[in-house]
Enzyme design. Sequence first.
Site, PDB file in Angstrom:
ATOM      1  N   LYS A  93      -4.425  20.451  -4.964  1.00 44.24           N
ATOM      2  CA  LYS A  93      -3.336  19.463  -5.080  1.00 44.24           C
ATOM      3  C   LYS A  93      -3.620  18.498  -6.229  1.00 44.24           C
ATOM      4  O   LYS A  93      -4.722  17.939  -6.312  1.00 44.24           O
ATOM      5  CB  LYS A  93      -3.220  18.683  -3.765  1.00 44.24           C
ATOM      6  CG  LYS A  93      -2.190  17.544  -3.791  1.00 44.24           C
ATOM      7  CD  LYS A  93      -2.001  16.966  -2.385  1.00 44.24           C
ATOM      8  CE  LYS A  93      -0.929  15.894  -2.331  1.00 44.24           C
ATOM      9  NZ  LYS A  93      -1.398  14.563  -2.689  1.00 44.24           N
ATOM     10  N   ARG A 124      -3.771  -0.147  -9.095  1.00 44.67           N
ATOM     11  CA  ARG A 124      -2.577  -0.362  -8.276  1.00 44.67           C
ATOM     12  C   ARG A 124      -2.279  -1.855  -8.109  1.00 44.67           C
ATOM     13  O   ARG A 124      -2.793  -2.509  -7.197  1.00 44.67           O
ATOM     14  CB  ARG A 124      -2.753   0.287  -6.897  1.00 44.67           C
ATOM     15  CG  ARG A 124      -2.951   1.789  -6.983  1.00 44.67           C
ATOM     16  CD  ARG A 124      -3.166   2.430  -5.626  1.00 44.67           C
ATOM     17  NE  ARG A 124      -3.441   3.848  -5.762  1.00 44.67           N
ATOM     18  CZ  ARG A 124      -3.868   4.632  -4.778  1.00 44.67           C
ATOM     19  NH1 ARG A 124      -4.062   4.121  -3.564  1.00 44.67           N
ATOM     20  NH2 ARG A 124      -4.101   5.910  -4.984  1.00 44.67           N
ATOM     21  N   SER A 171      -4.605  14.141   6.396  1.00 46.10           N
ATOM     22  CA  SER A 171      -5.364  13.536   5.287  1.00 46.10           C
ATOM     23  C   SER A 171      -6.831  13.320   5.624  1.00 46.10           C
ATOM     24  O   SER A 171      -7.181  12.982   6.749  1.00 46.10           O
ATOM     25  CB  SER A 171      -4.731  12.186   4.944  1.00 46.10           C
ATOM     26  OG  SER A 171      -5.590  11.439   4.125  1.00 46.10           O
ATOM     27  N   HIS A 201       0.516  12.510  -7.279  1.00 47.01           N
ATOM     28  CA  HIS A 201       0.108  11.608  -6.201  1.00 47.01           C
ATOM     29  C   HIS A 201       1.151  10.499  -5.989  1.00 47.01           C
ATOM     30  O   HIS A 201       0.821   9.351  -5.700  1.00 47.01           O
ATOM     31  CB  HIS A 201      -1.259  10.995  -6.528  1.00 47.01           C
ATOM     32  CG  HIS A 201      -2.101  10.677  -5.316  1.00 47.01           C
ATOM     33  ND1 HIS A 201      -3.176  11.450  -4.937  1.00 47.01           N
ATOM     34  CD2 HIS A 201      -2.044   9.663  -4.420  1.00 47.01           C
ATOM     35  CE1 HIS A 201      -3.737  10.910  -3.865  1.00 47.01           C
ATOM     36  NE2 HIS A 201      -3.065   9.833  -3.532  1.00 47.01           N
ATOM     37  N   TYR A 215     -10.829  15.091   0.407  1.00 50.85           N
ATOM     38  CA  TYR A 215     -11.340  14.439  -0.802  1.00 50.85           C
ATOM     39  C   TYR A 215     -12.802  14.838  -0.894  1.00 50.85           C
ATOM     40  O   TYR A 215     -13.543  14.696   0.077  1.00 50.85           O
ATOM     41  CB  TYR A 215     -11.230  12.917  -0.695  1.00 50.85           C
ATOM     42  CG  TYR A 215      -9.841  12.397  -0.956  1.00 50.85           C
ATOM     43  CD1 TYR A 215      -9.161  12.743  -2.113  1.00 50.85           C
ATOM     44  CD2 TYR A 215      -9.221  11.541  -0.060  1.00 50.85           C
ATOM     45  CE1 TYR A 215      -7.882  12.263  -2.362  1.00 50.85           C
ATOM     46  CE2 TYR A 215      -7.944  11.056  -0.302  1.00 50.85           C
ATOM     47  CZ  TYR A 215      -7.291  11.423  -1.455  1.00 50.85           C
ATOM     48  OH  TYR A 215      -6.026  10.945  -1.695  1.00 50.85           O
ATOM     49  N   TYR A 255       0.825  -1.216   0.000  1.00 50.28           N
ATOM     50  CA  TYR A 255       0.000   0.000   0.000  1.00 50.28           C
ATOM     51  C   TYR A 255       0.857   1.263   0.000  1.00 50.28           C
ATOM     52  O   TYR A 255       0.599   2.211  -0.740  1.00 50.28           O
ATOM     53  CB  TYR A 255      -0.951   0.001   1.217  1.00 50.28           C
ATOM     54  CG  TYR A 255      -1.749   1.271   1.283  1.00 50.28           C
ATOM     55  CD1 TYR A 255      -2.674   1.569   0.283  1.00 50.28           C
ATOM     56  CD2 TYR A 255      -1.554   2.201   2.300  1.00 50.28           C
ATOM     57  CE1 TYR A 255      -3.388   2.761   0.293  1.00 50.28           C
ATOM     58  CE2 TYR A 255      -2.260   3.387   2.322  1.00 50.28           C
ATOM     59  CZ  TYR A 255      -3.176   3.656   1.326  1.00 50.28           C
ATOM     60  OH  TYR A 255      -3.869   4.843   1.338  1.00 50.28           O
ATOM     61  N   GLY A 261       8.130  12.554  -5.393  1.00 51.12           N
ATOM     62  CA  GLY A 261       9.502  12.190  -5.743  1.00 51.12           C
ATOM     63  C   GLY A 261      10.560  12.871  -4.910  1.00 51.12           C
ATOM     64  O   GLY A 261      11.748  12.649  -5.129  1.00 51.12           O
ATOM     65  N   ARG A 321       0.697   7.156  -8.038  1.00 53.37           N
ATOM     66  CA  ARG A 321      -0.264   6.135  -7.600  1.00 53.37           C
ATOM     67  C   ARG A 321      -1.551   6.166  -8.396  1.00 53.37           C
ATOM     68  O   ARG A 321      -2.420   5.329  -8.189  1.00 53.37           O
ATOM     69  CB  ARG A 321      -0.601   6.347  -6.115  1.00 53.37           C
ATOM     70  CG  ARG A 321       0.586   6.197  -5.215  1.00 53.37           C
ATOM     71  CD  ARG A 321       0.339   6.759  -3.845  1.00 53.37           C
ATOM     72  NE  ARG A 321      -0.593   6.008  -3.027  1.00 53.37           N
ATOM     73  CZ  ARG A 321      -0.305   4.895  -2.387  1.00 53.37           C
ATOM     74  NH1 ARG A 321       0.885   4.380  -2.485  1.00 53.37           N
ATOM     75  NH2 ARG A 321      -1.215   4.291  -1.637  1.00 53.37           N
TER      76      ARG A 321
HETATM   77  C1  FNR Z   1      -0.791   9.227  -0.541  1.00 57.03           C
HETATM   78  N1  FNR Z   1      -1.173  10.460  -1.036  1.00 57.03           N
HETATM   79  C2  FNR Z   1      -2.322  11.058  -0.595  1.00 57.03           C
HETATM   80  N2  FNR Z   1      -2.666  12.290  -1.053  1.00 57.03           N
HETATM   81  C3  FNR Z   1      -3.763  12.908  -0.603  1.00 57.03           C
HETATM   82  O1  FNR Z   1      -4.049  14.034  -1.027  1.00 57.03           O
HETATM   83  N3  FNR Z   1      -4.541  12.309   0.347  1.00 57.03           N
HETATM   84  C4  FNR Z   1      -4.271  11.074   0.828  1.00 57.03           C
HETATM   85  O2  FNR Z   1      -4.983  10.565   1.678  1.00 57.03           O
HETATM   86  C5  FNR Z   1      -3.141  10.400   0.324  1.00 57.03           C
HETATM   87  N4  FNR Z   1      -2.841   9.152   0.746  1.00 57.03           N
HETATM   88  C6  FNR Z   1      -1.658   8.558   0.342  1.00 57.03           C
HETATM   89  C7  FNR Z   1      -1.311   7.316   0.847  1.00 57.03           C
HETATM   90  C8  FNR Z   1      -0.064   6.775   0.519  1.00 57.03           C
HETATM   91  C9  FNR Z   1       0.318   5.447   1.105  1.00 57.03           C
HETATM   92  C10 FNR Z   1       0.824   7.468  -0.312  1.00 57.03           C
HETATM   93  C11 FNR Z   1       2.200   6.927  -0.630  1.00 57.03           C
HETATM   94  C12 FNR Z   1       0.456   8.671  -0.844  1.00 57.03           C
HETATM   95  C13 FNR Z   1      -0.260  11.186  -1.934  1.00 57.03           C
HETATM   96  C14 FNR Z   1       0.732  12.020  -1.119  1.00 57.03           C
HETATM   97  O3  FNR Z   1       0.087  13.126  -0.549  1.00 57.03           O
HETATM   98  C15 FNR Z   1       1.859  12.553  -2.018  1.00 57.03           C
HETATM   99  O4  FNR Z   1       1.291  13.168  -3.130  1.00 57.03           O
HETATM  100  C16 FNR Z   1       2.791  11.426  -2.474  1.00 57.03           C
HETATM  101  O5  FNR Z   1       3.140  10.595  -1.402  1.00 57.03           O
HETATM  102  C17 FNR Z   1       4.049  12.037  -3.097  1.00 57.03           C
HETATM  103  O6  FNR Z   1       4.824  11.057  -3.666  1.00 57.03           O
HETATM  104  P1  FNR Z   1       6.157  10.473  -2.958  1.00 57.03           P
HETATM  105  O7  FNR Z   1       7.089  11.616  -2.822  1.00 57.03           O
HETATM  106  O8  FNR Z   1       5.722   9.903  -1.668  1.00 57.03           O
HETATM  107  O9  FNR Z   1       6.647   9.420  -3.894  1.00 57.03           O
END
Ligand code: FNR
Length: 432
Positions: free
Chosen positions: A304, A196, A137, A328, A161, A55, A361, A331
């Site tokens: 975002k 995913r 979140s 994101h 969301y 996850y 990233g 993802r």
């Molecule tokens: C997320 N991200 C995310 N974004 C958001 O707006 N609400 C959310 O609840 C979540 N949940 C979430 C869960 C997990 C497990 C991940 C890895 C990511 C996206 C997060 O805010 C962000 O955009 C990414 O994690 C950025 O990418 P890197 O730098 O982690 O690779």
Amino acid sequence: MTSPANQRPRRGPGRARQAAIYRAGALGRAPSIPTDAASLERRARKAMSRIAWAYIAGGAGEGRTMRHNREAFEQWRIVPRMLHGVTEHDISTSIVGAPMSSPLLLAPIGAASVVTPDSDVIIARGAAAAGTPYVISSQGCNPMEETAAAMGSTPFWYQLYWSTDEALVDSMISRAESCGAGALVITLDTTILGWRPQDLNLGSLPFARGHGIAQYTSDPRFTKIIHNRTEAATDRPKTRLSLGAVRTLVSMSKQHPGPLGKNLRSAEPRAAVEAFLEVYSNPGLSWDHIATLRHRTSLPIVLKGILHPDDARKAIELGVDAIIVSNHGGRQVDNAIASLDAMITIREAVGPQPTILLDSGIRSGTDVLIGLALGANACLLGRPYIYGLALDGEDGVRQVIENIVAELDVTMGLLGVRTVQDLSRDLLTPVL
Ligand code: FNR
């Protein structure tokens, strides 16, 4: 004139962190958290369950967007200048009117209770210890009020969301305002979940086991929605339960507010999960929804998930306070443009004024420096802080942040850059 020999450099967070690590090392203690992203990820993987790893680390499709996010940083090289004589520099900044100790915020990450229970409160404590703002979140694992309290005086934002239930949208906004959020972040890119494979191959959706729905189960409007469903469900025929289904029911009951024993006998935890899956995100989200926000909240509004310059222009025309350029973390859409590349194009399109945050990233202080030099005002850190959480809880989160901020600070010192506003493209050269 002061003699150059008498200038005593101020010890910023970078040199202080180096000194603390080396001092502990001299006493035989290595840091509990690796200071580079690759070792951090490797160690965290060992500490996490298969389901949690899938996850957290997983991405959409073949993982190409995640790769692009990293490769984009490799396309730029820093060209250090020498003999700049700069001994003082300052990494603090201000974003949407709020002072920040560094240009780094924690990205919103939902369902982190797959890693550890009470994840959001623990993350908040780590963020507060490092003085770094946290974007809480919508898919959080503690009610936002509890997480907000754990932030103390460190600023936090709330990410939403957009639900299919407009009254729930209003309720969440009003709770975010009441508990002191500094901004409202609307995530645009998850109107449905991306494809995913890591999760799909395990048949694992954390929300279906009750993870990441604490903002909902603590919400008065959502509670009404559940009650309507539980009443309607009383004459549902009873089905035989498999072992897997029993495990899921236990997990749902553990995550649900209230005593476990009561939850196990109640239809409510399951109704909550089912109601959540129905209302959590609106596939029909459009600019018309965003246009209503100014009348619904006094908080600064941040969008975002913007990747296209036309969407960025539209957001700015609508008067939003900031945009977060993000895919994101790869993802949602496989083979999407790298976030850094999108940010460069967007900054060129909108000019220097609008506030742009870069997300997806970021793995090091040098990445933050490159992002800022190419036009971002601040960066969001994602997965690495969850790896810190997996390895050492609150202290792990703090250390991951401090390592990244330290590297940014040290590198600015090496380059002789006085403030984050002075970071510019002149420091970089593209790889041809
Ligand atoms: C997320 N991200 C995310 N974004 C958001 O707006 N609400 C959310 O609840 C979540 N949940 C979430 C869960 C997990 C497990 C991940 C890895 C990511 C996206 C997060 O805010 C962000 O955009 C990414 O994690 C950025 O990418 P890197 O730098 O982690 O690779």
